[in-house]
Design an enzyme around this catalytic site. Structure first.
Site, PDB file in Angstrom:
ATOM      1  N   LYS B  86       1.018  -1.218   0.034  1.00 35.19           N
ATOM      2  CA  LYS B  86       0.087  -0.065  -0.086  1.00 35.19           C
ATOM      3  C   LYS B  86       0.783   1.257  -0.029  1.00 35.19           C
ATOM      4  O   LYS B  86       1.972   1.282   0.603  1.00 35.19           O
ATOM      5  CB  LYS B  86      -0.843  -0.040   1.173  1.00 35.19           C
ATOM      6  CG  LYS B  86      -2.261   0.955   1.411  1.00 35.19           C
ATOM      7  CD  LYS B  86      -2.976   0.666   2.558  1.00 35.19           C
ATOM      8  CE  LYS B  86      -3.924   1.865   2.599  1.00 35.19           C
ATOM      9  NZ  LYS B  86      -4.728   1.622   3.920  1.00 35.19           N
ATOM     10  N   SER B 162      -9.585   1.272   2.957  1.00 35.57           N
ATOM     11  CA  SER B 162      -8.853   2.179   2.251  1.00 35.57           C
ATOM     12  C   SER B 162      -7.731   1.346   1.392  1.00 35.57           C
ATOM     13  O   SER B 162      -7.113   2.088   0.325  1.00 35.57           O
ATOM     14  CB  SER B 162      -8.137   3.038   2.793  1.00 35.57           C
ATOM     15  OG  SER B 162      -7.165   2.565   3.891  1.00 35.57           O
ATOM     16  N   SER B 186      -9.770  -1.098   7.383  1.00 34.14           N
ATOM     17  CA  SER B 186      -9.400  -0.631   5.818  1.00 34.14           C
ATOM     18  C   SER B 186      -8.633  -1.926   5.070  1.00 34.14           C
ATOM     19  O   SER B 186      -8.376  -1.699   3.886  1.00 34.14           O
ATOM     20  CB  SER B 186      -8.313   0.367   5.955  1.00 34.14           C
ATOM     21  OG  SER B 186      -8.847   1.653   6.264  1.00 34.14           O
TER      22      SER B 186
END
Lengths: 601, 548
Positions: B86, B162, B186
């Site tokens: 990420k 996310s 997330s």
């Protein structure tokens, strides 16, 4: 309580890794006696900052005496004094001092003072995304020493909080400080008349310390022409302590004395770096006034109720600025209130040399710091063993040192004050060396006796020495370790000769001045030998001859008539006549009495 | 027996010449990646093997061969697998943007500990995945680089957020493993929406050094993969104390936590299967909310039935403070975020506005105004308000108290004690009325909690666009409690039947603090059960009627 020299402490606490800098620096040679008993501040490596750290105590004492004299005569009757009778001033102070540590508060970057800009910066120091703080627990040591010296209660658990405000010198957008749970609370500091407090405060006053907290320093801004600001991140994240006093100060000079005293104490326990004047210490003051006879004020600050609305003056960097800014702000507030106005809670600034404080921002412009516990940093748990250890090794504080000099060494308070403050403590070390040597030479002598003798010579006789050719600040070249042009052993020898009547006082002064000008090349004994100053006592015949030469029949008659006291006049005459100072008053008296008795027939 | 790989010790020897990596930045299909290392692809699609890396165009993309002692220790079951990370996790070769405009060109000067650990296992990091800006969002729509989308025909369905880019990269088989971050769900939420496994470990088990914080007290590094086995292996290789992370659990505490009863679950083998039927599985009644999608409820029931069939005991439990958890979570997360994001001023890194710093009379307002997206600004404002002197008592402080209550809820229902806290005596008279008592000794206790990851399957992006911003926060209602309490939780995908869109439900397994291994193990078993069940068609035949 044995005093361990900070240098000794340092060497085993952190493997000797703490930098010898600022008030920690001292040269390696020290007398074993001093290592055991006491230590004092040392000169700084940086020449530019060296003069600023020493507090001109002698000057302070003189000024203090002068001022009290003047006030005592009541010559300072001005219209302001009338005002001050009606108004009471209340001041609280926040002092920021940079801790003396090897590393920053939350990173392992080295703490430096004047290094090449941006050479000691860790990722966290510039708030690089993803970096995290690493609390350097060694920073607790000087912080705890400071807190203990200021009589604070150490909190077993303390926490770090974020104080938010944006400025280019604050990389994270917040400063990590201790807002909710500081590491030290409820201390106090005692100020004496000799510290320079206001006359109205009497002989001594206790000022409470609300709390001491650890926090980060900001980056240094170097402003360039053309609205360009260069940033040096070497300073960012350096550990500071903020000392917050209670609003218990009512006189500007006491406020200045308080800041000065805190600096002396911090220096004496090796807690801080640099002095107030050179930026290692900064003070903010909170000022409010209220009518003495009127109703109580509505405001409460730090638990003190009934105060007037206060304003804060930020960033004062000298003792004089503290005092002058308080006076100016006090007068401004009284002026506003007298004219029927209202004091706004605001932040004000002060420029050195100015006569007025200026408004920086009002309450509506006040920053809401949005204090929040730092979620990355756990609580700091301080063990009792560490506190005990630091307490024991804290050593003798300046006030206590003066008490020892007065009580055990027989000095006056004034002399003791001068002794500890001169040459950054070097004079004191020297004094102790001389006394130690005297005790060795005459083991049976009373310590007070030896102390008084040595004190007189170390302070007053040596203080009078000066170099004819060069005008020097410190003609003795006294180091903070107590080394100077005249070796302490030679001075002790000289004092010992004098004390045992091997030489006369007059000769001793002559020899002292020779010792000074010869600069270590000759010993006391050699100098006395060369000049033939050894005291040879007068024979009885010589005494009689001397006595006869000064006998005045008028006086003799008076004495015979019963005025025994007059004999001292004759003794004085004999001493003056001799000129070499060899006349022993007691012997002279005996001889004189005998002669006068002869006249009775 | 799983050999625990020693990542950090090997990492220095294997560190590649990071600066030499060639990489491409956007655009990529579906906005999955923000930047990608250029790897030489073999015909079979696997990553180029080491010998040829020297001649490869994008050389130095994989680690040099490890020195002998380490390669000898290297577990044979951990082949080199391409990994995606990420974009809020710092890498020294690829940019680290956090999908924010203010960091759009940011090149981190250092590498996150988890990245070092991954590299030391030999895994090449092939790209940085797209996300919601600074992790703020539930649908990966709040990215400076565009919304992450599924491939057609599902391109209008939310991928979750996310860590949406990481979830899609795994689901699309672009990588085997992706690293995400989980603050309030997330990792679990995009895993549930995208049909992959998403694991959030106990707080403090995986280092956060180098992870750009959203809310430090809640942030964890999570793992996304297509199977629990891969999650497990990755977790083992990253689970170690990191002195650089002050919130990393110390070696001593780990020792204590892992030997307090759950240690026997550390091996992912069938030996432990005989204990499986003893499991007590809690079903929190507060999670059976009105908003729960009907078919998601069916998936939940199906899961519970599978466990029951194997002999597990299903126990209704009560977590009375669940309702307050979500608002409290958002107050805390936003407060911490507002604080964390105050460092972005364009002075030392990041983008900077052309106009003067002081324009508009507030320092940096221009730079920050241009650099941050709308959702980030919203959360900074809300967070700043929650911390302001007028509101802190009513918001931030209250939310901290709620957080403690949520933690107590969990400690009360788990039979395993929380190794971080002293055992707490729960007074029956003070207990919430909704809590069912098992006997006079108190409520029943359970080993694990099983509940949906999200009340609904992946919503439509067009619906989301019409929602008020606060409505989007409801997606986190089932994931937030575990985050508030720092507990391990894993989301396992269930294929929905019939297979019209959306296709997946996520089923969440939550365990007591440090019970991570058992959580993954049971998820692994569930995975197997679902596979058998799907293949046999038993589920449809036997249970459908009873549910309808």
């Amino acid at each position: 309580m044995a005093r361990i020299a900070p240098r000794v402490l340092r060497s085993y606490l952190f493997g000797g890794q703490v930098p010898a800098r600022g008030c920690l620096r001292r040269s390696p040679v020290r007398s074993p006696a001093l290592q055991r008993y006491h230590g004092t501040q040392a000169p700084l490596a940086e020449t530019n900052s060296a003069p600023s750290i020493s507090i001109p105590f002698r000057k302070q004492l003189k000024d203090e005496a002068k001022r009290r004299k003047v006030e005592g005569f009541g010559k300072k009757a001005k219209k302001d004094n009338q005002k001050l009778e009606d108004w009471e001033l209340t001041v609280g102070i926040e002092i920021h001092a940079q801790l003396n540590t090897a590393r920053k508060l939350f990173s392992s970057a080295a703490s430096t003072i004047n290094d090449v800009p941006n050479t000691h910066v860790a990722l966290f120091d510039v708030a690089m995304p993803g970096s995290q703080p690493a609390f350097q627990k060694e920073t607790l040591i000087p912080a705890l020493r400071a807190a203990l010296a200021l009589n604070c209660t150490i909190q077993k658990t303390s926490k770090f909080d974020r104080k938010h405000y944006m400025h280019w010198d604050q990389p994270s957008g917040y400063q990590i400080t201790q807002y909710y749970e500081p590491f030290a609370k409820d201390g106090h500091i005692t100020l004496y008349a000799h510290d320079g407090i206001a006359k109205e405060d009497g002989d001594r006053i206790d000022i409470g310390i609300k709390q001491i907290q650890m926090e980060q320093d900001t980056a240094k801004t170097i402003s360039q022409p053309g609205d360009i600001h260069l940033l040096d991140f070497n300073r960012v994240g350096l550990p500071l302590i903020e000392i917050i006093t209670l609003p218990q100060i009512h006189h500007p000079s006491t406020a200045a004395a308080m800041v000065r005293k805190i600096q002396i104490i911090l220096n004496s326990v090796d807690a801080c770096v640099l002095g107030l004047q050179s930026g290692g210490l900064r003070a903010d003051v909170n000022v409010s006034v209220r009518r003495r006879d009127g109703e109580e004020g509505e405001n409460e600050y730090s638990g003190v109720k009934g105060l007037g609305k206060r304003t804060e003056i930020k960033n004062l960097s000298s003792f004089k600025a503290v005092e002058d800014a308080i006076i100016a702000e006090r007068d401004r507030q009284i002026g506003v209130l007298d004219a029927g106005g209202k004091i706004e809670g605001e932040t004000r600034g002060w420029t050195i040399g100015s006569t007025e404080t200026r408004r920086l921002r009002g309450k509506e412009g006040e920053v809401d710091y949005r204090y929040m516990p730092d979620p990355d940093l756990g609580p700091v748990i301080i063990g009792q063993d560490l506190i005990d250890h630091l307490h024991e090794s804290l050593g003798v504080l300046p006030d206590h040192e003066i008490n020892i000099l007065v009580d055990d060494y027989g000095l006056t308070t004034k002399d003791a004050m001068s002794l500890v403050s001169l040459n950054e403590g070097g004079r004191h070390e020297y004094f102790r060396n001389v006394v130690d040597e005297l005790q060795r030479l005459a083991p049976k002598q009373d310590l007070k006796e030896a102390g008084r003798l040595a004190g007189n010579w170390v302070l007053h006789e040596m203080g009078g020495l000066s170099n004819v050719e060069v005008d020097e600040e410190d003609p003795l070249r006294m180091t903070s370790d107590g080394d100077c042009i005249i070796p302490s052993t030679e001075l002790a020898q000289l004092v010992h000769y004098l004390d045992t009547s091997k030489i006369t006082g007059k000769s001793a002064k002559k020899v002292l001045s020779e010792l000074f000008s010869s600069g270590r090349s000759k010993s006391t004994k050699d100098l006395i030998d060369e000049a033939g100053l050894w005291f040879t006592p007068l024979s009885v015949a010589e005494y009689e001859e001397l006595a006869r030469s000064i006998l005045d029949m008028k006086v003799v008659e008076q004495i015979l008539a019963g005025k025994d006291g007059k004999i001292n006049f004759l003794v004085g005459q004999m001493m003056r006549k001799d000129g070499d100072g060899r006349v022993d008053p007691q012997k002279a008296t005996v001889v004189l009495k005998k002669l006068i008795e002869e006249f009775r027939e | 027996m799983v050999e625990v790989h020693l990542p950090r010790s090997a990492v220095r020897a294997t560190k590649v010449a990071l600066k030499e990596v060639n990489y491409r930045i956007r655009p990529f299909a579906q906005n999955v990646f923000i930047s990608r290392a250029e790897l030489k692809q073999e015909q079979d699609g696997s990553v180029a093997d080491r010998q040829s890396s020297g001649e490869a165009v994008g050389k130095a993309k994989e680690p040099e061969p490890e020195p002998e002692p380490y390669s000898a220790q290297k577990p044979p079951w951990f082949p080199v697998r391409p990994v995606a990370v990420k974009d809020n996790i710092a890498t020294a070769d690829l940019p680290t943007t956090c999908a924010s405009g203010i960091l759009k060109n940011h090149q981190s000067p250092f590498e996150a500990s988890v990245v070092e650990q991954l590299r030391s296992t030999g895994a090449p990091i092939i790209g940085k995945t797209n996300m919601d800006e600074f992790g703020m969002g539930s649908h990966s729509t709040n990215s400076f680089f565009g919304t992450v989308t599924n491939p057609p025909p599902f391109d209008r369905l939310s991928v979750g957020g996310s860590s949406g880019g990481s979830a899609v990269a795994v689901a699309q088989k672009l990588v085997d493993i992706a690293i995400g971050t989980d603050t309030g769900g997330s990792v679990r939420l995009p895993a549930a929406y995208s049909g992959v496994v998403g694991f959030k470990p106990s707080y403090g088990l995986i280092s956060r050094w180098g992870v750009v914080p959203y809310a430090n007290s809640l942030d964890t590094v999570g793992i996304l993969a297509r199977s629990c086995k891969q999650v497990f292996k990755t977790f083992v290789s990253m689970q170690e104390h990191d002195p650089k992370d002050p919130t990393s659990l110390s070696e001593k505490s780990r020792m204590r936590a892992f030997t307090s009863g759950s240690n026997r679950w550390r091996e992912l083998s069938d030996q432990n299967f005989k204990d499986f039927h003893k499991l007590r599985i809690g079903v929190p009644e507060q999670y059976n909310i009105f908003e729960l999608d009907g078919r998601t409820r069916q998936s939940w029931q199906r899961t519970l039935m599978l466990f029951q069939d194997l002999g597990c005991t299903i126990v209704p439990i009560s977590l009375p403070n669940t309702q307050q958890a979500l608002p409290a979570y958002y107050i805390l997360a936003m407060a911490e975020a507002a604080s964390n994001l105050s460092k972005y001023d364009g002075v030392r890194y990041g983008t900077r506005s052309q106009s003067s710093d002081g324009a508009g009379d507030v320092l940096y307002s221009e730079s920050r105004g241009e650099g941050f997206g709308d959702e980030v600004k919203r959360r900074i404002l809300l967070g700043s308000y929650a911390l302001s002197s007028d509101a802190i008592d009513n918001y931030f402080i209250k939310a901290q108290k709620v957080r403690r209550l949520v933690q107590q809820d969990f400690d009360r229902v788990f039979s395993m004690p929380n190794p971080l806290r002293d055992p707490e005596q729960f007074d029956l008279s003070e207990m919430d009325e909704s809590i069912l008592l098992n006997n006079k000794l108190g409520p029943s206790q359970v080993d694990l909690i099983v509940c949906p990851t999200s009340p609904t399957p992946a919503p439509n992006l067009d619906d989301i666009a019409n929602q008020r911003p606060v409505d989007a926060y409801i997606n986190d209602v089932f994931t937030v409690p575990a985050s508030m309490a720092g507990l391990p939780a894993i989301s396992v995908p269930l294929k929905r039947r019939p297979t019209d869109s959306p296709r997946f439900d996520g089923m969440q397994i939550i365990g007591q603090y440090s019970d991570d291994y058992r959580v993954i193990f049971v998820a692994h078993e569930l995975e197997k059960l679902l596979k058998i069940d799907n293949a046999s068609g038993q589920w449809r035949k036997e249970n459908r009627e009873s549910l309808n």
